[in-house]
Design a protein around this motif. Structure first.
Motif, PDB file in Angstrom:
ATOM      1  N   GLY A 126      -3.941   7.680  -7.160  1.00 17.21           N
ATOM      2  CA  GLY A 126      -4.821   7.600  -5.843  1.00 17.21           C
ATOM      3  C   GLY A 126      -5.818   6.592  -5.815  1.00 17.21           C
ATOM      4  N   ALA A 127      -6.614   6.492  -7.117  1.00 15.38           N
ATOM      5  CA  ALA A 127      -7.651   5.725  -7.128  1.00 15.38           C
ATOM      6  C   ALA A 127      -7.347   4.147  -6.973  1.00 15.38           C
ATOM      7  CB  ALA A 127      -8.546   5.846  -8.466  1.00 15.38           C
ATOM      8  N   TRP A 182     -13.789   1.606  -6.207  1.00 11.15           N
ATOM      9  CA  TRP A 182     -13.728   0.801  -4.992  1.00 11.15           C
ATOM     10  C   TRP A 182     -15.174   0.501  -4.463  1.00 11.15           C
ATOM     11  CZ3 TRP A 182     -15.837   2.665  -0.614  1.00 11.15           C
ATOM     12  CH2 TRP A 182     -15.900   4.101  -0.142  1.00 11.15           C
ATOM     13  N   GLN A 237      -4.624   3.136  -5.267  1.00 14.60           N
ATOM     14  CA  GLN A 237      -4.111   2.797  -4.006  1.00 14.60           C
ATOM     15  C   GLN A 237      -5.495   2.418  -3.268  1.00 14.60           C
ATOM     16  OE1 GLN A 237      -2.161   5.867  -1.946  1.00 14.60           O
ATOM     17  NE2 GLN A 237      -0.727   4.733  -0.843  1.00 14.60           N
ATOM     18  N   ILE A 238      -6.277   3.288  -3.274  1.00 14.84           N
ATOM     19  CA  ILE A 238      -7.689   3.295  -2.557  1.00 14.84           C
ATOM     20  C   ILE A 238      -8.383   1.879  -2.772  1.00 14.84           C
ATOM     21  CG2 ILE A 238      -9.997   4.239  -1.861  1.00 14.84           C
ATOM     22  CD1 ILE A 238      -8.483   6.850  -2.421  1.00 14.84           C
ATOM     23  N   THR A 239      -8.375   1.601  -3.961  1.00 13.05           N
ATOM     24  CA  THR A 239      -9.081   0.498  -4.340  1.00 13.05           C
ATOM     25  C   THR A 239      -8.187  -0.944  -4.045  1.00 13.05           C
ATOM     26  OG1 THR A 239      -9.901   1.503  -6.346  1.00 13.05           O
ATOM     27  CG2 THR A 239     -10.166  -0.888  -6.558  1.00 13.05           C
ATOM     28  N   PHE A 269       0.877  -1.315   0.058  1.00  9.51           N
ATOM     29  CA  PHE A 269      -0.060   0.012   0.012  1.00  9.51           C
ATOM     30  C   PHE A 269       0.840   1.278   0.027  1.00  9.51           C
ATOM     31  CE2 PHE A 269      -2.058   3.560   2.425  1.00  9.51           C
ATOM     32  CZ  PHE A 269      -3.362   3.531   1.824  1.00  9.51           C
ATOM     33  N   ALA A 287      -6.315  -0.902  -1.183  1.00  7.37           N
ATOM     34  CA  ALA A 287      -6.750  -1.200   0.142  1.00  7.37           C
ATOM     35  C   ALA A 287      -7.834  -1.895   0.653  1.00  7.37           C
ATOM     36  CB  ALA A 287      -6.408   0.135   0.905  1.00  7.37           C
ATOM     37  N   ILE A 288      -8.973  -1.593  -0.267  1.00  7.25           N
ATOM     38  CA  ILE A 288     -10.187  -2.224   0.019  1.00  7.25           C
ATOM     39  C   ILE A 288     -10.031  -3.741  -0.395  1.00  7.25           C
ATOM     40  CG2 ILE A 288     -12.694  -2.077  -0.277  1.00  7.25           C
ATOM     41  CD1 ILE A 288     -11.559   0.436   1.046  1.00  7.25           C
TER      42      ILE A 288
END
Length: 431
Positions: A334-335, A394, A337-339, A314, A341-342
C-alpha cells in the motif's frame, strides 16, 4: 513517432520485471535497501560523469548540418574523450567509495555500509561507460537511428533481468552477484558502443576542429554543472533522509520510483530525446514554425500515453507485487502504491519542464540552468526539513513537487523570453 514507444515499452517492461523480481528476492528489507540505494547512487554518478559530454548532440548536429565532411572526425574526438573522462571519473569514485556511502546512506548500520560499499564498487563500471554510451546514442539520434539508440541502453537491464529470474527460480543469490552482473554487462555495452560507431573510429584527430571541440567540452561542463548539482544534491537529500528512517523505507521509495520511471520511460523518455534532437536543428535555422510544431507534437503525443499508463500501473501495482508475496510485507504494498501515485505527479511536471529546458539548452544558457536548479535544491531541502523520521515516505515526494512547481514556472518564463529573442528579434527569423 509512436513506433519508438514500442521499443520504450520493452525497456519499461524489463525495468518493471526487474523491480518485481527484486521485490520477490528481497522485499522491503535491509538487503533491498542496500541494493536499491546502490543503484540510485550509480544512477546519480552516471549522470554526473556526463559533465564533459552533455552537449555532444547540439555540437555534432550543427557540424553534421553545416560541415558534414568533419562530422566523423568530431565524433572520433568525442569518443576518445568519453573513454578517458569516464575511466578517470570512475577511478576517482573508487578511491572515495566509503565517503560516498557515508554521504548517501549515513543512517545505515556499519555492517550495511560495508556491504553497500562493496556493491557500489561492482557497479562503478556502469559509470565508466556512461559517457561513451551518451556519445554513441547522440550519433545514432542525430542520424535518425532512434530505435538502435534506445535498444543500446537495454543491455544492462536485460542482463540483470536474466540473473534475477535465475535466482527467483533456483533460490539463493545476493546483491554482490547482481553487482557483478552489472559490471560484466557494462563492459559488453562499451564494446557494442564502439562497434556501432566503428566508421567514426577509422578516421583521425582533426586539428581544424580543436576550437569546436574545446567549445563542446567547455559548454558541456557549464551546461551539465547545473543538472549535475541538481541530481547530486537531490539524491543526497532523498537517500540521506530515507537512510535515517526505519528499515525498508528506502526500498518503498525506490520501488515506487522504479514503477514511475517505467511509465516515464515508455511515454516520455524517447520523445524528450527526439524533441531535443529536432530542436537542435530548428534553433540555429531560426525556423519558428518547425520549432513550435516540434513542441506541439511532443505534448500531443505524450499526454494521453502518460496519463493512461500512469493510471493503469497504479491499478496493477498491488496485483503485481502480491503475485510475488513476501511474509510480513503487506503494509509495504500500500505504501508503494501511494508513493507511486505522488511520484507520477512529479514526473508529469518534469515532462512539461522538458519543453522549457530544451529552449535553454539549445540556446546554450548554462547560467540559467545553474540558477534555477540551485533554486530547486534549496527549496527541496527546506521543504524536506519538515519531514520527521516517522513521516510516510510520500511526504518526501510531495516536498519535491512543491519545489518542482516553482522551477517549472521559472523555466517557463525564461524559455518564453529566449524564444522571443531568437525568433522575433532578427530579420533572419522565418515562418
Amino acid at each position: 513517432m509512436l513506433k519508438y514507444n514500442g521499443i520504450a515499452a520493452i525497456g519499461a517492461a524489463i525495468g518493471m520485471l526487474n523491480t518485481i523480481l527484486t521485490w520477490k528476492l528481497f522485499g522491503a528489507t535491509q538487503t533491498a535497501d542496500i541494493w536499491l540505494i546502490g543503484l540510485a547512487v550509480v544512477s546519480i554518478l552516471s549522470l554526473l560523469v556526463l559533465l564533459g559530454v552533455e552537449q555532444f548532440l547540439v555540437f555534432y548536429t550543427s557540424i553534421l548540418t553545416q560541415r558534414p565532411d568533419y562530422a566523423a572526425s568530431f565524433a572520433f574526438m568525442a569518443m576518445i574523450w568519453s573513454l578517458l573522462s569516464g575511466g578517470l571519473f570512475a577511478l576517482g569514485c573508487f578511491w572515495m567509495v566509503d565517503l560516498l556511502v557515508s554521504w548517501f546512506a549515513g543512517g545505515l548500520s556499519e555492517g550495511a555500509k560495508q556491504t553497500a560499499a562493496s556493491v557500489l564498487v561492482l557497479l562503478l563500471p556502469q559509470v565508466a561507460v556512461a559517457p561513451s554510451l551518451h556519445i554513441t546514442r547522440g550519433i545514432l539520434n542525430a542520424q535518425g537511428n532512434y530505435g538502435r539508440s534506445y535498444l543500446l541502453a537495454l543491455i544492462t537491464p536485460s542482463a540483470l533481468l536474466s540473473v534475477l529470474a535465475y535466482f527467483s527460480v533456483v533460490g539463493g543469490g545476493g546483491v554482490l552477484q547482481l553487482g557483478f552482473t552489472v559490471a560484466v554487462a557494462a563492459f559488453l555495452q562499451l564494446g557494442i558502443c564502439y562497434t556501432m560507431v566503428f566508421r567514426c573510429l577509422i578516421t583521425s584527430w582533426n586539428a581544424k576542429l580543436m576550437k569546436e571541440f574545446r567549445d563542446f567540452v567547455v559548454n558541456s561542463v557549464t551546461m551539465r554543472i547545473g543538472h549535475s548539482f541538481h541530481n547530486l544534491f537531490v539524491g543526497l537529500i532523498i537517500n540521506s533522509t530515507l537512510s535515517h528512517q526505519a528499515i525498508g523505507m528506502i526500498s518503498i521509495f525506490q520501488y515506487a520510483k522504479r514503477f514511475a520511471d517505467g511509465v516515464f520511460t515508455v511515454t516520455i523518455g524517447p520523445h524528450v530525446g527526439i524533441l531535443l534532437a529536432r530542436q537542435a536543428s530548428a534553433w540555429p535555422d531560426r525556423n519558428y514554425t518547425q520549432y513550435k510544431k516540434n513542441i506541439k507534437v511532443y505534448l500531443r503525443t505524450i499526454s494521453p500515453l502518460f496519463f493512461g499508463s500512469a493510471i493503469l500501473v497504479f491499478l496493477l501495482i498491488p496485483m503485481l507485487l502480491e503475485m510475488m508475496p513476501r511474509d510480513g510485507a503487506e503494509h509495504a504494498v500500500g505504501a508503494i502504491q501511494i508513493t507511486y501515485a505522488i511520484f507520477t505527479v512529479w514526473q508529469g511536471l518534469i515532462a512539461l519542464e522538458a519543453v522549457f529546458v530544451g529552449v535553454v539548452t539549445t540556446a546554450r544558457r548554462s547560467f540559467i540552468l545553474w540558477g534555477i536548479n540551485c533554486l530547486f535544491i534549496v527549496n527541496f531541502y527546506l521543504f524536506s526539513k519538515y519531514i520527521s523520521e516517522s513521516s510516510p515516505v510520500w511526504y518526501l515526494v510531495a516536498a519535491a513537487i512543491f519545489a518542482q512547481l516553482i522551477s517549472v514556472g521559472c523555466f517557463g518564463v525564461t524559455a518564453l523570453f529566449l524564444a522571443k529573442k531568437q525568433f522575433y528579434s532578427s530579420t533572419l527569423g522565418r515562418d
